[in-house]
Design a protein around this motif. Structure first.
Motif, PDB file in Angstrom:
ATOM      1  N   ALA A   4       0.829  -1.201   0.000  1.00  0.00           N
ATOM      2  CA  ALA A   4       0.000   0.000   0.000  1.00  0.00           C
ATOM      3  C   ALA A   4       0.861   1.247   0.000  1.00  0.00           C
ATOM      4  N   HIS A   5       2.076   1.130   0.538  1.00  0.00           N
ATOM      5  CA  HIS A   5       2.996   2.258   0.627  1.00  0.00           C
ATOM      6  C   HIS A   5       4.409   1.760   0.366  1.00  0.00           C
ATOM      7  N   HIS A   6       5.248   2.671  -0.126  1.00  0.00           N
ATOM      8  CA  HIS A   6       6.674   2.407  -0.306  1.00  0.00           C
ATOM      9  C   HIS A   6       7.431   3.320   0.658  1.00  0.00           C
ATOM     10  N   LEU A   7       8.396   2.761   1.378  1.00  0.00           N
ATOM     11  CA  LEU A   7       9.183   3.534   2.330  1.00  0.00           C
ATOM     12  C   LEU A   7      10.639   3.540   1.906  1.00  0.00           C
ATOM     13  N   LEU A   8      11.281   4.673   2.080  1.00  0.00           N
ATOM     14  CA  LEU A   8      12.696   4.837   1.772  1.00  0.00           C
ATOM     15  C   LEU A   8      13.369   5.521   2.946  1.00  0.00           C
TER      16      LEU A   8
END
Length: 271
Positions: free
Chosen positions: A216-220
């Motif tokens: 649902a989300h991409h984190l960096l």
């Protein structure tokens, strides 16, 4: 029905609140030891406060948002000492300069952590915000997230730019070497626990997430402490009263809008 909310509030659907809290829980290990926490696009602080309430966070907070009412609420909600609250538009050069000046003015000899969760997709031009994050990342650890278009409503009025796994990867390539990439995958949880007010808390056990689960989300994350981040999951007991209230509110809104649409589409008659 999509929520179409730019910020998490106490009226946000419970499942969406947990979704937002998880991102702050992900950053919590860094915030425990930080001297300064810069939260870009802090919103109301409701999600951060819920996630960090029992995390023993020592960092002082510098809150940034373009909405003064949200900043005022965040001061009360985040649960840590707030050293400054900056009203700034992160898509503008003046807004980015205001953040840089505030960080320099607050100053610190200890670690700095910068969070920027689900902000970039609300900016029609996020170039300035990315440049700000890259600059802050030279002396701080930065953790950011963007929602995946496939998991959200594309007609969300707060969504100003498109994000996908490919777009998130392109952003990662702009980050310094060693940047960490992670996926936030929705899960559904339930629990059976002993009855009675005196019963002890029951563990939820282990959880396995397959590599084929859509995010649902991409984190960096990048910077000096990014390698300390580890996978995390968050589950809370369902608040059925809150969920029913939210469902009734949505049903009421939908009924009103349908009635209003019917009025607007009704043929005009003349006397």
């Amino acid at each position: 029905m999509p929520t179409w909310e730019a910020r998490v509030t106490r009226g946000t659907a419970p499942a969406d609140r947990v979704d937002a809290e998880l991102r702050y829980a992900y950053a919590a290990p860094l915030l425990r030891d930080a001297a300064l926490w810069v939260d870009l696009g802090c919103g109301t602080g409701v999600a951060a406060g819920a996630a960090l309430r029992e995390a023993s966070v020592s960092a002082r907070a510098l809150l940034v948002d373009h909405e003064p009412d949200a900043l005022a609420e965040a001061r009360r909600e985040v649960g840590v000492e707030v050293v400054a609250a900056i009203e700034a538009d992160l898509s503008s050069g003046s807004g980015a300069d205001a953040v840089r000046a505030a960080v320099a003015e607050v100053g610190t000899d200890g670690p700095i952590v910068v969070t920027c969760f689900d902000v970039l997709h609300q900016l029609a031009d996020f170039t300035t915000a990315v440049e700000l994050l890259l600059g802050l990342g030279e002396t701080a650890t930065v953790v950011l997230s963007v929602p995946d278009d496939a998991a959200g409503a594309l007609d969300d009025p707060h969504r100003r730019s498109a994000w996908s796994a490919g777009a998130a990867e392109e952003l990662r390539r702009l980050l310094p070497a060693g940047a960490i990439a992670a996926r936030q995958v929705p899960v559904r949880a339930a629990a059976i626990v002993p009855a009675g007010a005196e019963a002890e808390s029951a563990p939820l056990g282990s959880m396995v997430i397959g590599a084929d689960r859509a995010p649902a989300h991409h984190l960096l994350a990048f910077g000096v402490g990014a390698d300390r981040l580890v996978p995390v999951a968050l589950a809370r007991a369902a608040d059925l009263d809150a969920e029913r209230t939210d469902a009734r509110r949505r049903e009421s809104d939908l009924a009103y809008l349908e009635a209003r649409l019917a009025q607007l589409e009704a043929p005009v008659t003349s006397d």
